[in-house]
Write a protein that holds these residues in place. Sequence first.
Motif, short mmCIF file in Angstrom:
data_model
loop_
_atom_site.label_atom_id
_atom_site.label_comp_id
_atom_site.label_asym_id
_atom_site.label_seq_id
_atom_site.Cartn_x
_atom_site.Cartn_y
_atom_site.Cartn_z
N ASP A 15 0.84 -1.21 0.00
CA ASP A 15 0.00 0.00 0.00
C ASP A 15 0.88 1.25 0.00
O ASP A 15 0.64 2.20 -0.75
N VAL A 16 1.88 1.25 0.87
CA VAL A 16 2.79 2.39 0.99
C VAL A 16 3.57 2.58 -0.32
O VAL A 16 3.76 3.70 -0.79
N HIS A 17 3.97 1.46 -0.93
CA HIS A 17 4.74 1.52 -2.18
C HIS A 17 3.91 2.14 -3.30
O HIS A 17 4.41 2.99 -4.06
N GLY A 147 14.68 -11.62 7.43
CA GLY A 147 13.84 -10.43 7.51
C GLY A 147 12.81 -10.57 8.61
O GLY A 147 12.15 -11.59 8.73
N SER A 148 12.69 -9.53 9.43
CA SER A 148 11.81 -9.58 10.59
C SER A 148 10.72 -8.52 10.56
O SER A 148 10.27 -8.02 11.58
N GLY A 149 10.28 -8.18 9.34
CA GLY A 149 9.10 -7.32 9.20
C GLY A 149 7.85 -8.16 9.45
O GLY A 149 7.96 -9.32 9.85
N PRO A 150 6.66 -7.59 9.19
CA PRO A 150 5.42 -8.35 9.43
C PRO A 150 5.40 -9.72 8.75
O PRO A 150 4.95 -10.70 9.35
N ILE A 151 5.91 -9.81 7.52
CA ILE A 151 5.87 -11.09 6.80
C ILE A 151 6.90 -12.08 7.36
O ILE A 151 6.61 -13.27 7.48
N SER A 175 15.12 -3.84 17.26
CA SER A 175 13.74 -3.82 17.79
C SER A 175 12.86 -4.83 17.06
O SER A 175 12.01 -5.48 17.66
N ARG A 176 13.09 -4.97 15.76
CA ARG A 176 12.32 -5.96 15.00
C ARG A 176 12.70 -7.39 15.40
O ARG A 176 11.85 -8.27 15.46
N LEU A 177 13.96 -7.59 15.69
CA LEU A 177 14.40 -8.92 16.13
C LEU A 177 13.83 -9.24 17.51
O LEU A 177 13.52 -10.40 17.82
N GLN A 178 13.68 -8.22 18.33
CA GLN A 178 13.06 -8.40 19.64
C GLN A 178 11.62 -8.89 19.46
O GLN A 178 11.15 -9.77 20.18
N LYS A 179 10.93 -8.32 18.49
CA LYS A 179 9.55 -8.72 18.20
C LYS A 179 9.53 -10.17 17.70
O LYS A 179 8.62 -10.94 18.04
N PHE A 302 -0.24 6.10 7.47
CA PHE A 302 0.65 5.74 6.36
C PHE A 302 2.06 6.28 6.59
O PHE A 302 3.04 5.61 6.29
N GLU A 303 2.15 7.49 7.12
CA GLU A 303 3.46 8.08 7.42
C GLU A 303 4.19 7.22 8.45
O GLU A 303 5.40 7.00 8.36
N THR A 304 3.46 6.74 9.45
CA THR A 304 4.04 5.90 10.50
C THR A 304 4.62 4.62 9.89
O THR A 304 5.73 4.20 10.22
N THR A 305 3.84 4.01 9.00
CA THR A 305 4.30 2.78 8.33
C THR A 305 5.53 3.07 7.48
O THR A 305 6.51 2.32 7.49
N LYS A 306 5.48 4.18 6.75
CA LYS A 306 6.59 4.56 5.86
C LYS A 306 7.89 4.76 6.64
O LYS A 306 8.97 4.39 6.17
N ARG A 307 7.78 5.29 7.85
CA ARG A 307 8.97 5.51 8.67
C ARG A 307 9.49 4.21 9.28
O ARG A 307 10.55 4.20 9.91
N GLY A 308 8.73 3.14 9.12
CA GLY A 308 9.17 1.84 9.65
C GLY A 308 8.98 1.72 11.16
O GLY A 308 9.64 0.90 11.79
#
Length: 324
Positions: A15-17, A147-151, A175-179, A302-308
Amino acid sequence: EVLLRMHSVGICGSDVHYWQHGRIGDFVVKDPMVLGHEASGTVVKVGSGVTHLKPGDRVAIEPGVPREMDEFCKTGRYNLSPTIFFCATPPDNGNLCRYYKHTASYCYKLPDNVTFEEGALIEPLSVGIHACKRAGVTLGNKVFVSGSGPIGLVNVIVAKMMGAAAVVVTDLSASRLQKAKEVGADFTIQVKNETPQEVASKVESVLGCMPEITVECTGVQACIQAGIYATRSGGTLVLVGLGPEMVTVPIVNAAVREVDIRGIFRYCNTWPVAIALLASKRINVKPLVTHRFPLEKALEAFETTKRGEGVKVMLKCDPTDQSP
């Protein structure tokens, strides 16, 4: 068809892309388009032929609907149908709106103990289910998730559910690895500037062996290379993340070691599986949601998502809903 009052809609990287670049590969935004494809809502009206749903039913929405009964649909791989409708893939509108109309058989009734938010998370969760099935994850496997994003995170959850004995996750972000740890990863490796071979050897050393299965969720060239080097001979590498069209990879290394390289395109036949898992409380996807915004603040979301920031950003489309 059914008319739905939308409730929860997750924001996806795609969506962001589209918002930022106006295209993904051959899919180009030529006209104004509604985004959103990770969604749940309440049935308001049903078409005359609809029997399995009634007004008031809470549903999760599968965004990909085949337009014709072609050879792919006949074999149960409808996600590969070239004429498929898919929410928020140009020119098809998505469901980030107050009211939305969808094909009834691609709306799945949610049990009372599954929340709207969990219903919306079935879409990313489905990518994990489809990828791990294509990878052939089974009892006792050692699995490497790149990769430790949502997917990446949903692949960790599903691989563990399917019987993986150990899962290791790599990412740039601590922080993503912590998740990833939070959702069940056994080991994490923070990548700095190692070569692909060095990443592969780190994966081997933490697992105590090379993984039978690698699930690559970044689409980054160096990560795909690391995925090939890391995977045990005779194992499987599934490419989930999408990057540039042309990528240089050590294909001979994969070929002579009989490493199977598989792709995935979205998912198929996953909503009933996901609902059963969520209803039985066998899996927990709730930690994935880190931010919530009302529909009026969509731009901020969307801005929040874009900033990661955070992991999954969820939009609330129903102004009457007061849940947290």
